[in-house]
Design a protein around this motif. Structure first.
Motif, short mmCIF file in Angstrom:
data_model
loop_
_atom_site.label_atom_id
_atom_site.label_comp_id
_atom_site.label_asym_id
_atom_site.label_seq_id
_atom_site.Cartn_x
_atom_site.Cartn_y
_atom_site.Cartn_z
N MET A 226 0.72 25.69 -11.22
CA MET A 226 -0.66 25.28 -11.52
C MET A 226 -1.59 25.76 -10.39
N ASN A 227 -2.64 26.53 -10.73
CA ASN A 227 -3.53 27.00 -9.67
C ASN A 227 -4.55 25.92 -9.31
N GLU A 228 -5.26 26.18 -8.21
CA GLU A 228 -6.17 25.16 -7.69
C GLU A 228 -7.30 24.85 -8.67
N LEU A 229 -7.82 25.92 -9.29
CA LEU A 229 -8.92 25.72 -10.24
C LEU A 229 -8.48 24.81 -11.39
N GLU A 230 -7.27 25.11 -11.91
CA GLU A 230 -6.77 24.32 -13.03
C GLU A 230 -6.57 22.86 -12.61
N ASP A 231 -6.06 22.71 -11.40
CA ASP A 231 -5.81 21.37 -10.88
C ASP A 231 -7.12 20.57 -10.80
N ARG A 232 -8.14 21.19 -10.27
CA ARG A 232 -9.44 20.50 -10.13
C ARG A 232 -10.06 20.22 -11.50
N LEU A 233 -9.85 21.18 -12.40
CA LEU A 233 -10.41 21.02 -13.74
C LEU A 233 -9.71 19.87 -14.48
N ILE A 234 -8.42 19.77 -14.29
CA ILE A 234 -7.67 18.67 -14.92
C ILE A 234 -8.20 17.33 -14.40
N ARG A 235 -8.48 17.31 -13.11
CA ARG A 235 -9.01 16.07 -12.50
C ARG A 235 -10.37 15.70 -13.14
N CYS A 236 -11.19 16.71 -13.34
CA CYS A 236 -12.50 16.46 -13.97
C CYS A 236 -12.32 15.91 -15.39
N PHE A 237 -11.46 16.55 -16.16
CA PHE A 237 -11.23 16.09 -17.54
C PHE A 237 -10.65 14.68 -17.55
N ASP A 238 -9.79 14.42 -16.58
CA ASP A 238 -9.15 13.10 -16.51
C ASP A 238 -10.19 12.00 -16.27
N LEU A 239 -11.23 12.34 -15.50
CA LEU A 239 -12.27 11.35 -15.24
C LEU A 239 -13.10 11.05 -16.49
N VAL A 240 -13.27 12.06 -17.33
CA VAL A 240 -14.13 11.89 -18.50
C VAL A 240 -13.33 11.37 -19.70
N PHE A 241 -12.11 11.89 -19.86
CA PHE A 241 -11.28 11.47 -20.99
C PHE A 241 -10.07 10.73 -20.43
N HIS A 242 -10.12 9.42 -20.44
CA HIS A 242 -9.04 8.64 -19.82
C HIS A 242 -7.76 8.70 -20.65
N GLY A 243 -6.65 8.56 -19.97
CA GLY A 243 -5.38 8.32 -20.65
C GLY A 243 -4.67 9.56 -21.18
N LEU A 244 -5.12 10.75 -20.78
CA LEU A 244 -4.41 11.96 -21.22
C LEU A 244 -3.53 12.47 -20.09
N ASN A 245 -2.36 13.01 -20.45
CA ASN A 245 -1.54 13.63 -19.41
C ASN A 245 -1.99 15.08 -19.23
N PRO A 246 -1.55 15.75 -18.15
CA PRO A 246 -2.04 17.11 -17.88
C PRO A 246 -1.82 18.07 -19.04
N ASN A 247 -0.71 17.93 -19.75
CA ASN A 247 -0.46 18.84 -20.87
C ASN A 247 -1.47 18.61 -22.00
#
Lengths: 84, 578
Positions: free
Chosen positions: A1-22
């Motif tokens: 997982m690259n850094e951009l993807e990691d940060r983007l997942i964090r952003c999505f996680d804040l907006v859409f709760h309860g989803l796993n990275p996949n």
């Protein structure tokens, strides 16, 4: 997982709760009922802050999935790096 | 706070079973990030409480207030922006900015605000309201140069100000102070045109975060501190009394000690609003007495109680003052110009807010006064605020008389005490909720209620709610206890019980139980007791009446309890609807 993807997942996680990275990687307006216009606006604000970019309202139709957001932010960051 | 930190706060798990506050955020724009920030700011102020935020329809502020009234929310947050007063004052509606339109806007604004005001007052009967009037700049539709305030602009602002002043009289409506907001959120950077056009959300993110912070602070309505302890030399006045004498200490422009006078004036203002003021000074008591005889002192010596003037440690003085006031250290503030004294008191009372009086720093004094006003800020003043100081003095006299009396029964009998039990079902009194939420030492379980929860409790037909007032020959204590519960066939269940610490040692608590048993034939009283770090006096009281140390849910049988009650001498009156 690259850094951009990691940060983007964090952003999505804040907006859409309860989803796993996949689930986040596969998220799109079509697959995620919670992804409505209000969530889009929140996501844009979070992305602007996290990546220190300005997202043009005209570009909003491009941001309809995690992958499209990843490509969009990547281009923005590359443009900014090129300009410097 | 920014949008990411706000979302992170909201995402954190709050334990199941935590109290949930239901809010209705009523505005005419898309609430979007404001709802996020209000939620996050409330979590910061009141961690451990969940917030459920409902919102209304876009462009229909009046309808949203009416919808909120019908919802089961605990509190309303209402934001009025210019476009809610007239859509032509926004930029999303192209209704015309001609000179004639301005005249029309002015005539409709008054009418629209009257309708909104009526809806707000109706909604305030059910839930408390936190209200903000326009925070955004007016659009450029007036005929004058940007630097000119035209008569039309001023008239419009006057209409809004008049409506706000009218609503500020409502007990259940708290208005956001626009000046305070201006200090934190610069006017020029509040409006986000792009966001307004694209999403219908008119605020810049920094403005939304700050505005939400102010709204949350008003919603949380923190308990104000009760007393301020001040030093004298180089604090209440300029100069060292023991060195320069009574005529040498000063608080004047000529002697460059004016801010000490401002501080005196400020303390007099606090005292007049029921805040307790005490003096802790290393000084000669005779000299201090003379200094307070000066005609130009701005705070009356009668407003100060008690006086600790001697050469002993400040922390000992502070302890005695707290004992006389019967309050905990965290309910008081200490001010002294000496950093060493402040450090000594702070070390002895870590929970107390202690401030160094910045005697040589004029802006520093100004900022201190603003900070202190915040510490003591009260949404409403009550009759009890006026009674507090006198009742403490009376309590002191009573304590001394009691100590000299060989027999406590004899003393209490001679006090000619009178207790009035008033049903809050008949008429709510904000003092009752204040008592419940401020009292620690005699508080059954330490549970606090929001204004919305309080209204619901009173509206529940199965509950009783009593506010208890007391007076005796030493003077009135005012409304000093609140007792809430339910009458059932087999028991009287007490859910909440709080009594002001000013009312201790008068057997008021005993009379409360006696009164409940006299009002209902149930064989026992169940108390929703829970020990807290602070309710020691309540625990001691229950231990007196109960054969063992009290545990959660104490049950007192009628026979056992009435046998153990001491002699009661109060005359009892009730104002109960039934």
């Amino acid at each position: 997982m690259n850094e951009l993807e990691d940060r983007l997942i964090r952003c999505f996680d804040l907006v859409f709760h309860g989803l796993n990275p996949n689930q986040i990687r596969g998220a799109s307006v079509q697959t995620l009922p919670a992804w409505d216009s209000l969530a889009s606006a929140t996501l844009v604000a979070v992305l602007e802050q996290e990546f220190n970019v300005q997202i043009d309202p005209l570009d909003l139709p491009e941001l309809t999935s995690f992958l499209s957001a990843q490509a969009y932010i990547s281009d923005k960051l590359n443009d900014a790096a090129g300009a410097n | 706070m920014n949008i990411i930190s706000a979302l992170e706060l909201i995402k954190r798990q709050i334990p199941d079973g935590s109290a949930t506050r239901k809010l209705f955020l009523a505005c005419g724009f898309t609430p979007l990030h404001l709802a996020t920030f209000v939620n996050a700011q409330l979590i910061t102020l009141q961690p451990g409480r969940k917030n459920e935020i409902k919102t209304g329809l876009f462009g229909d502020l009046l309808g949203n207030v009416q919808r909120a009234r019908l919802s089961d929310c605990d509190a309303l947050v209402v934001l009025v922006e210019w476009s809610d007063i007239d859509p032509r004052l926004g930029i999303r509606t192209l209704g015309g900015w001609r000179v004639a339109d301005v005249t029309s806007i002015l005539s409709s604004a008054d009418e629209h605000l009257n309708r909104l005001s009526e809806a707000l007052q109706a909604a305030a009967e059910n839930s408390p309201i936190v209200l903000s009037f326009p925070t955004l700049p007016l659009p450029p539709l007036f005929h004058g140069h940007n630097t000119q305030a035209t008569s039309e602009q001023l008239r419009l602002r006057q209409i809004v100000a008049s409506s706000a002043a009218h609503l500020a009289f409502s007990k259940n409506i708290r208005l956001l102070d626009s000046e305070s907001l201006l200090e934190d959120s610069p006017f020029a950077s509040r409006f986000d045109v792009k966001s307004e056009i694209v999403t219908g959300f008119p605020y810049s993110l920094p403005h939304a975060a700050i505005l939400a912070g102010h709204l949350a602070a008003l919603l949380a309505n923190p308990t104000p501190r009760k007393g301020l302890i001040t030093d004298l030399d180089d604090t209440l006045w300029g100069g060292i009394l023991g060195e320069v004498g009574v005529d040498g200490v000063s608080w004047s422009l000529e002697q460059n000690t004016h801010m000490h006078g401002v501080f005196q004036q400020f303390l007099a203002s606090l005292a007049s609003a029921g805040i307790l003021i005490a003096v802790a000074s290393k000084n000669d008591p005779a000299l201090v007495k003379k200094a307070f005889e000066r005609k130009d002192v701005l705070i009356s010596k009668d407003s100060i109680f008690p006086w600790e003037v001697h050469w002993n440690r400040k922390s000992d003085s502070v302890q005695r003052i707290l004992n006389d006031w019967n309050i905990a250290p965290d309910a008081a503030v200490f001010v002294d110009d000496s950093p060493m004294e402040v450090a000594e008191v702070k070390a002895a009372f870590p929970e107390m807010e202690c401030f160094v009086f910045p005697k040589d720093n004029l802006p520093g004094v100004w900022n201190l006064l603003k900070r202190l006003r915040n510490e003591f800020g009260k949404a409403l003043l009550s009759e009890e605020d006026a009674l507090r100081l006198q009742s403490l003095r009376n309590a002191n006299v009573a304590r001394q008389s009691s100590a000299s009396s060989p027999n406590s029964d004899e003393f209490l009998k001679s006090a000619a005490a009178h207790m009035l039990f008033t049903s809050l079902k008949r008429k709510n009194d904000p003092r009752a909720l204040e008592l419940l939420n401020k009292t620690n030492q005699f508080n059954l379980n330490g549970k606090r209620l929001t204004e919305g929860e309080w209204s619901k409790y009173l509206a529940d037909p199965s509950t009783f709610a009593l506010l208890i007032s007391y007076n005796d020959k030493f003077g009135p204590l005012g409304k000093i206890a609140v007792l809430l519960g339910r009458f059932a066939v087999d028991r009287i269940k007490v859910d909440y019980w709080a009594m002001s610490c000013r009312a201790f040692s008068r057997r008021i608590e005993h009379q409360c139980l006696n009164y409940l048993f006299s009002r209902n034939k149930a064989p026992e009283i169940s108390l929703d007791f829970n020990p807290t770090d602070r309710n020691g006096p309540l625990q001691e009281f229950l231990a007196e009446l109960h054969s063992s140390a009290p545990e959660p849910w104490v049950t007192l049988s009628r026979t056992e309890c009435l046998e153990r009650l001491p002699k009661l001498f109060h005359s009892v009156e009730e104002a109960i609807d039934e």
